[in-house]
Design a protein around this motif. Structure first.
Motif, PDB file in Angstrom:
ATOM      1  N   LEU A 145      27.049  20.938 -42.594  1.00 53.67           N
ATOM      2  CA  LEU A 145      26.269  20.473 -41.443  1.00 53.67           C
ATOM      3  C   LEU A 145      25.112  21.427 -41.156  1.00 53.67           C
ATOM      4  O   LEU A 145      25.284  22.660 -41.201  1.00 53.67           O
ATOM      5  CB  LEU A 145      27.166  20.366 -40.200  1.00 53.67           C
ATOM      6  CG  LEU A 145      28.381  19.457 -40.336  1.00 53.67           C
ATOM      7  CD1 LEU A 145      29.211  19.504 -39.057  1.00 53.67           C
ATOM      8  CD2 LEU A 145      27.961  18.013 -40.621  1.00 53.67           C
ATOM      9  N   LYS A 146      23.984  20.856 -40.841  1.00 53.16           N
ATOM     10  CA  LYS A 146      22.772  21.622 -40.569  1.00 53.16           C
ATOM     11  C   LYS A 146      23.016  22.584 -39.391  1.00 53.16           C
ATOM     12  O   LYS A 146      23.461  22.153 -38.313  1.00 53.16           O
ATOM     13  CB  LYS A 146      21.642  20.647 -40.233  1.00 53.16           C
ATOM     14  CG  LYS A 146      20.266  21.251 -40.239  1.00 53.16           C
ATOM     15  CD  LYS A 146      19.243  20.187 -39.881  1.00 53.16           C
ATOM     16  CE  LYS A 146      17.919  20.837 -39.512  1.00 53.16           C
ATOM     17  NZ  LYS A 146      16.980  19.870 -38.977  1.00 53.16           N
ATOM     18  N   GLY A 147      22.752  23.840 -39.596  1.00 54.49           N
ATOM     19  CA  GLY A 147      22.890  24.826 -38.524  1.00 54.49           C
ATOM     20  C   GLY A 147      24.318  25.268 -38.282  1.00 54.49           C
ATOM     21  O   GLY A 147      24.572  26.153 -37.463  1.00 54.49           O
ATOM     22  N   LEU A 149      28.047  20.309 -32.562  1.00 53.08           N
ATOM     23  CA  LEU A 149      28.906  19.855 -33.664  1.00 53.08           C
ATOM     24  C   LEU A 149      29.055  18.329 -33.631  1.00 53.08           C
ATOM     25  O   LEU A 149      28.953  17.668 -34.674  1.00 53.08           O
ATOM     26  CB  LEU A 149      30.283  20.529 -33.551  1.00 53.08           C
ATOM     27  CG  LEU A 149      31.353  20.095 -34.553  1.00 53.08           C
ATOM     28  CD1 LEU A 149      30.907  20.352 -36.000  1.00 53.08           C
ATOM     29  CD2 LEU A 149      32.676  20.846 -34.285  1.00 53.08           C
ATOM     30  N   ALA A 150      29.256  17.777 -32.432  1.00 52.87           N
ATOM     31  CA  ALA A 150      29.400  16.314 -32.306  1.00 52.87           C
ATOM     32  C   ALA A 150      28.125  15.614 -32.774  1.00 52.87           C
ATOM     33  O   ALA A 150      28.175  14.583 -33.465  1.00 52.87           O
ATOM     34  CB  ALA A 150      29.700  15.942 -30.856  1.00 52.87           C
ATOM     35  N   ALA A 151      26.975  16.193 -32.425  1.00 55.88           N
ATOM     36  CA  ALA A 151      25.691  15.595 -32.836  1.00 55.88           C
ATOM     37  C   ALA A 151      25.544  15.623 -34.357  1.00 55.88           C
ATOM     38  O   ALA A 151      25.098  14.652 -34.975  1.00 55.88           O
ATOM     39  CB  ALA A 151      24.547  16.337 -32.169  1.00 55.88           C
ATOM     40  N   ARG A 152      25.947  16.739 -34.935  1.00 53.60           N
ATOM     41  CA  ARG A 152      25.832  16.867 -36.419  1.00 53.60           C
ATOM     42  C   ARG A 152      26.808  15.914 -37.107  1.00 53.60           C
ATOM     43  O   ARG A 152      26.494  15.344 -38.149  1.00 53.60           O
ATOM     44  CB  ARG A 152      26.123  18.313 -36.848  1.00 53.60           C
ATOM     45  CG  ARG A 152      25.117  19.315 -36.337  1.00 53.60           C
ATOM     46  CD  ARG A 152      23.747  19.093 -36.949  1.00 53.60           C
ATOM     47  NE  ARG A 152      22.778  20.036 -36.418  1.00 53.60           N
ATOM     48  CZ  ARG A 152      21.527  19.736 -36.127  1.00 53.60           C
ATOM     49  NH1 ARG A 152      21.072  18.514 -36.314  1.00 53.60           N
ATOM     50  NH2 ARG A 152      20.697  20.658 -35.678  1.00 53.60           N
ATOM     51  N   LEU A 153      27.993  15.776 -36.584  1.00 55.47           N
ATOM     52  CA  LEU A 153      28.972  14.841 -37.179  1.00 55.47           C
ATOM     53  C   LEU A 153      28.428  13.411 -37.124  1.00 55.47           C
ATOM     54  O   LEU A 153      28.529  12.655 -38.091  1.00 55.47           O
ATOM     55  CB  LEU A 153      30.311  14.913 -36.427  1.00 55.47           C
ATOM     56  CG  LEU A 153      31.145  16.180 -36.658  1.00 55.47           C
ATOM     57  CD1 LEU A 153      32.355  16.200 -35.716  1.00 55.47           C
ATOM     58  CD2 LEU A 153      31.619  16.273 -38.105  1.00 55.47           C
ATOM     59  N   GLU A 154      27.830  13.095 -35.997  1.00 55.63           N
ATOM     60  CA  GLU A 154      27.266  11.727 -35.867  1.00 55.63           C
ATOM     61  C   GLU A 154      26.183  11.486 -36.911  1.00 55.63           C
ATOM     62  O   GLU A 154      26.132  10.434 -37.548  1.00 55.63           O
ATOM     63  CB  GLU A 154      26.712  11.549 -34.442  1.00 55.63           C
ATOM     64  CG  GLU A 154      25.972  10.249 -34.200  1.00 55.63           C
ATOM     65  CD  GLU A 154      24.486  10.399 -34.438  1.00 55.63           C
ATOM     66  OE1 GLU A 154      23.980   9.679 -35.318  1.00 55.63           O
ATOM     67  OE2 GLU A 154      23.853  11.240 -33.784  1.00 55.63           O
ATOM     68  N   SER A 155      25.314  12.490 -37.156  1.00 58.62           N
ATOM     69  CA  SER A 155      24.227  12.243 -38.113  1.00 58.62           C
ATOM     70  C   SER A 155      24.754  12.134 -39.549  1.00 58.62           C
ATOM     71  O   SER A 155      24.076  11.601 -40.417  1.00 58.62           O
ATOM     72  CB  SER A 155      23.115  13.285 -37.982  1.00 58.62           C
ATOM     73  OG  SER A 155      23.655  14.564 -38.067  1.00 58.62           O
TER      74      SER A 155
END
Lengths: 341, 165
Positions: free
Chosen positions: A328-330, A292-298
């Motif tokens: 968010l993707k995924g 989730l953190a990675a998706r928020l960053e992108s």
């Protein structure tokens, strides 16, 4: 052993003879409350290169005693390295009974050189330890380095479950910048922006999990800290944006390209552990919120920090955020909290 | 001739002996040799046309279990307090030493030498620490015993301050 019996005279005499021979003492009696030599004895020739004349000032032959005489109170100067590389203990004392002032010189070269070997080894070890801590600290932060050095940093290889906060930060527009600039310039710029990203993370007790090209993944809460992990991550994120802003101002003044960063933060359960083989191991954190953190960053724009609900709820003093709805993707549709500097 | 006793103090391995050797003999050795006790060197300098004989007491490094005997500081006019710029812990130790000296002997004029300034990549003293040292009102010099940067300047600064005081 019966300690009631006094030391027999013969033993005392042998002990005294042994120590007198080892220490090769020299003594100088001073005219009371002056620095003038009244009498002298012992092996004084081995401590002085010049002749000592009765009635002359000892400080002219022994100038390092300047400012110390006449003797106001007894003192000791241990291990004074003389010009002939001998080490000497110098004792200065006043004999109240006879009202005389004395200087006593004892040769301690042998014992000092023996001690020096231990001292050298101990100091070299301490310097090496500091150096290793510093090198390690650059990768994992001062706190982790200190714990590693003290032997208090331990991870359960089978994995430990813990609530942590994960932060992703990435430079926006880095790929086109990379393609249009010389590799040397790219490396220089990357180091400048990395400095802005890594320092705040390490200062807030975060651990840099990975440096992925032009981005960083960091975890907070792995190490015990006074603050909660979400607070630490949020403070680090704000500091990163402020540092990048200051860097861009400086680069702008120098006529260089300016780049921005986007940041994503999420909090949740994770399993912390060591991945890898016996030869090569790496610390890692695995959990749903990490993705989730990675998706928020992108999804974060330049200058923006996006946080999930769990992180915002955990903040001690949350500022006013803008609520945004994202797909968010995924993960699908989700709410996030945005702060733009 | 004017005589001044200057004590060079600091934690172990900060470069006290190297600074003294650079100042007195213009020499530097990469090899680290742990100092024992005290080594006394002399150098005559010119301060405003006056010859000043500096007696430099290079004293062993302070350690947790090996404190510097304050008897070495009897009659000292000034102190060069040396800190290793790559090891922040040596700054804390410098403050501890000064505190002990002040308690036992009173205030002795001193300057701070942040040594190893040539090791820019390993430098670990931040701006706040620098400012904290400057706020004490005592001069702060960035020195390198290896390159000789600021070594002579710092010794001369203290000598001048002691002579003109």
């Amino acid at each position: 052993m019966n300690t009631q019996h006094p030391i027999p005279d013969i033993i005392s005499q042998h002990l005294a003879a042994y120590h007198i021979q080892t220490l090769a003492p020299a003594w100088i009696e001073l005219t009371p409350q002056t620095d003038q030599i009244q009498s002298l004895g012992g092996a004084w020739q081995s401590y002085f290169t010049t002749n000592l004349e009765l009635g002359s000032s000892i400080t002219s032959a022994c100038e390092y005693l300047q400012g110390m005489l006449p003797i106001q109170e007894s003192f000791e100067l241990p291990q004074v390295q003389m010009r002939n590389d001998k080490y000497t203990d110098i004792l200065a004392f006043h004999d109240a009974q006879t009202q005389t002032d004395w200087l006593l010189f004892c040769d301690v070269t042998m014992s000092t050189l023996q001690l020096q070997e231990y001292q050298q080894a101990a100091n070299e070890l301490n310097l090496l330890k500091d150096q290793l801590n510093q090198t390690l600290g650059r990768f994992v932060g001062e706190e982790v380095a200190q714990r590693a050095s003290n032997g208090t940093l331990q991870f359960n290889i089978a994995g430990e479950r813990k609530v942590i906060t994960t932060l992703f930060v990435d430079i926006r527009g880095f790929t086109p910048f990379n393609e249009s600039h010389d590799a040397q310039d790219v490396m220089h710029a990357l180091n400048q922006y990395m400095d802005c990203m890594l320092k705040p993370i390490l200062e807030e007790a975060g651990m840099v999990d990975k440096i992925i090209g032009d981005g960083v993944m960091a975890v907070f809460g792995v190490l015990a800290s006074d603050n909660n992990s979400a607070d630490n991550a949020f403070v680090a994120a704000k500091s990163i944006q402020a540092k990048v802003k200051a860097l861009n101002k400086q680069r702008g003044n120098e006529g260089q390209d300016q780049l921005g960063v986007g940041i994503g933060i999420a909090t949740g359960d994770a399993v912390l552990g060591i991945l890898g083989s016996h030869e090569r191991r790496a610390f890692t954190a695995i959990g749903r919120h990490v993705n989730l953190a990675a998706r928020l960053e992108s999804n974060a724009r330049i200058g923006e920090i996006l946080l999930d609900e769990a992180s915002v709820t955990a903040l001690d003093n949350p500022p006013s955020f803008a609520l945004v709805s994202l797909t968010l993707k995924g993960i699908g549709k989700t709410h996030a909290y945005s702060l733009t500097s | 001739m004017i005589q001044k006793k200057i004590c060079i103090l600091g934690a172990a391995g900060v470069g006290k002996t190297s600074l003294t050797a650079q100042f007195v003999f213009s020499k530097f050795s990469e090899k680290y040799l742990s100092s024992m006790g005290v080594k006394i060197d002399r150098k005559t300098v010119d301060v405003d046309g006056k010859q000043v004989n500096l007696m430099l007491w290079d004293i062993h490094g302070e350690e947790k279990y090996k404190k510097i005997p304050t008897s070495y500081l009897r009659g000292a006019s000034g102190i060069m307090m040396v800190i290793d710029g790559t090891r922040p812990a040596t700054l804390e130790m410098a403050q501890e030493i000064l505190q002990r000296v002040e308690t036992e002997l009173g205030t002795i004029p001193h300057i701070y030498l942040l040594n190893k300034s040539d090791l820019t990549d390993a430098w670990s003293i931040n701006d706040d620490d620098m400012q904290m040292l400057k706020n004490t009102g005592n001069p702060v010099f960035l020195t390198s015993a290896k390159t000789g940067d600021n070594v002579e300047a710092s010794f001369l600064h203290l000598a001048t301050a002691l002579v003109t005081a």
